[in-house]
Design a protein around this motif. Structure first.
Motif, PDB file in Angstrom:
ATOM      1  N   ASP A  13      -2.608  -3.667   9.999  1.00 20.59           N
ATOM      2  CA  ASP A  13      -2.189  -2.843   8.858  1.00 20.59           C
ATOM      3  C   ASP A  13      -0.765  -2.314   8.978  1.00 20.59           C
ATOM      4  N   GLY A  40      -6.702  -7.387   5.249  1.00 18.31           N
ATOM      5  CA  GLY A  40      -6.432  -6.839   3.918  1.00 18.31           C
ATOM      6  C   GLY A  40      -4.937  -6.607   3.832  1.00 18.31           C
ATOM      7  N   HIS A  41      -4.228  -7.453   3.104  1.00 19.57           N
ATOM      8  CA  HIS A  41      -2.771  -7.370   3.028  1.00 19.57           C
ATOM      9  C   HIS A  41      -2.367  -6.900   1.638  1.00 19.57           C
ATOM     10  N   ALA A 298      -7.642  -1.373   3.796  1.00 21.26           N
ATOM     11  CA  ALA A 298      -7.475  -2.183   2.581  1.00 21.26           C
ATOM     12  C   ALA A 298      -8.681  -3.089   2.355  1.00 21.26           C
ATOM     13  N   ARG A 304      -8.257   5.406   8.415  1.00 23.97           N
ATOM     14  CA  ARG A 304      -7.658   4.872   9.642  1.00 23.97           C
ATOM     15  C   ARG A 304      -7.341   6.023  10.579  1.00 23.97           C
TER      16      ARG A 304
HETATM   17 MG    MG Z   1      -4.491  -4.614   6.391  1.00 22.71          MG
END
Ligand code: MG
Ligand code: GDP
Ligand code: IMO
Length: 429
Positions: A13, A40-41, A298, A304
């Motif tokens: 991330d 997850g971008h 994401a 987080r």
């Molecule tokens: Mg990510």
């Protein structure tokens, strides 16, 4: 030509999606080489936001080819959702999204096994995204997996059924979990049709021919180097090689074909899921970083864990990857701090150290910090390094000095254009 690599130097991330999307314009091909829908971008441009899981982050750039390499594991259900989002946004992906035949498939029962195995671990759970990553790579290395190219074989259904049967036997070792297998399988086979409709290629031949033809290729990493199966904080890792060596296996290129290695770090540090995190701030400062940085997964939406930047950890991953340039993201998240901390040493086993200990999961690693002055102002609209506040420049210069790698990009916000390209003359002296 060589393949440039862009990858995360922390626990994921770091902002890979944003930077790949920005850099993609300089390349002909963007290729994912490992991981799967655990990634997850996030990309933000023209007032729109997209989160990609399997599709490479070059998909929004016209004329650019995007390859899902053999090292990736693919869940047809997630892929179909991503493709649906592209269709909804009128993105012409059909001839620009290529899938390597040797990429492995995530079956519904892989996800079931992931959930059951995590449930069995109780407090010691990894904090997996439960996307079936571990079980799929286990079948790959155990030589039981099913690959994209297999979907056209006459005995595909039998192969599927045999693997499913095996999984259902194995799953009996674990506690029962809530999972509607029948519904997931119906969906999976529906979505498989979309995967079948994409262009399948022999990725290794394709990429090497593209290099011969003078095409510029960017390999997009997923997860982060501290989640690498060999060198991360094992067992709190993912199941692939996330470091630059993974590009060779995940695309089928020789080590001599690797060019620039662009490593990304946040200006601080985060981790999602279980496992050691020496600079974690389980306090008000950590909460502040989480809210300022929007630090929620994401892929899973989980909060987080947040902490200060960890220089011995970064030196370790810079070493493993052979990083040639650094990108520092989310510097704007530090805007409101009077002072910042950067860990430069650890205290453990009665001594002071600059290396991570083998036994990091079982001993208390106390971070020792160097303090930096904050800038306490917005960085909005700043596009040149020299226009940054002096203390922000000092922070970047001190990272370059300690990490011995030049910083070439500094990200000041989630949007595509919020980026400072740092002049080569500003590089480490
Ligand atoms: Mg990510
Ligand atoms: P990836 O997995 O490495 O692609 O990163 P993620 O997309 O999971 O997480 C990065 C998050 O930070 C996303 O929400 C991005 O939109 C956001 N982001 C990226 N760069 C910046 C930045 O420079 N500043 C801020 N505030 N947010 C950023
Ligand atoms: P991107 O590409 C952050 C973490 C999970 C868990 C561990 C194992 O967006 O940076 P897995 O699902 O692989 O079995 O999970 O790895 N993890 C990530 N953390 N970013 C990611 O990807 C991650 N992919 C997996 O939270 O701790």
């Amino acid at each position: 030509m060589k393949v440039d690599v862009l990858l995360g130097l922390q626990w994921g991330d770091e902002g890979k999606g944003k930077i790949v999307d920005y850099l993609a314009n300089n390349y002909d091909i963007v290729a994912r080489f490992q991981g799967g829908p655990n990634a997850g971008h996030t990309l933000k441009f023209d007032g729109k936001k997209f989160v990609l899981h399997t599709v490479p982050s070059g998909i929004f750039r016209d004329n650019l080819l995007n390859v899902i390499g053999n090292g990736v594991v693919i869940d047809p259900i997630t892929l179909k959702k991503e493709i649906q989002n592209l269709e909804d946004a009128d993105v012409d992906y059909k001839d620009r999204l290529l899938v390597a035949r040797k990429a492995h498939l995530i079956l519904p029962t892989h996800r079931l096994m992931d959930a059951a195995s995590e449930a069995a671990k109780g407090k010691a759970k990894i904090g997996s995204t439960l996307k079936g990553i571990g079980p799929t790579y286990m079948d790959k290395t155990g030589r039981n997996g099913i690959r994209v190219g297999d979907v056209h074989l006459p005995n595909f259904k039998e192969r599927y059924k045999a693997l499913r049967k095996k999984h259902l036997k194995l799953v009996q070792m674990y506690p029962a979990v809530d999972f509607d297998l029948e519904a997931e399988e119906t969906k999976w086979f529906e979505c498989l049709e979309t995967l079948k409709s994409l262009k399948h290629v022999d990725g290794e031949y394709y990429i090497n021919q593209a290099l011969k033809d003078g095409k510029k290729i960017l390999a997009e990493g997923a997860q982060g180097s501290m989640l690498d199966i060999d060198f991360g904080t094992y067992p709190f890792v993912t199941s692939s090689n996330t470091i630059s060596s993974g590009v060779c296996n995940g695309l089928g290129i020789a080590p001599s074909k690797i060019g620039e290695v662009i490593g990304i770090t946040k200006a601080y540090c985060t981790r999602v899921g279980g496992g050691p995190f020496p600079t974690e701030l389980d306090n008000k400062i950590g909460e502040f970083l989480r809210s300022e940085g929007g630090e929620f997964g994401a892929t899973t939406g989980r909060p987080r864990r947040c902490g200060w930047i960890d220089l011995p950890q970064l030196k370790y991953t810079i070493m493993l990857n052979g990083v040639t340039q650094l990108v520092v993201t989310k510097i704007d998240v530090l805007n409101n701090f009077e002072s910042l901390q950067a860990c430069n040493q650890y205290q453990y086993n009665g001594g002071i150290h600059e290396q991570l200990p083998y036994d990091i999961n079982n001993i208390q690693v106390v971070p020792l910090y160097q303090s930096h002055s904050g800038w306490q102002q917005s960085l909005d609209g700043i596009t040149k390094f020299e226009d940054l506040p002096a203390t922000a420049k000092d922070y970047i210069h001190s990272l370059e000095k300690d990490l011995e790698v030049p910083v070439t990009m500094i990200s000041t916000g989630p949007e595509r254009e919020k980026l400072i390209l740092k002049n080569v003359s500003e590089m480490i002296s």
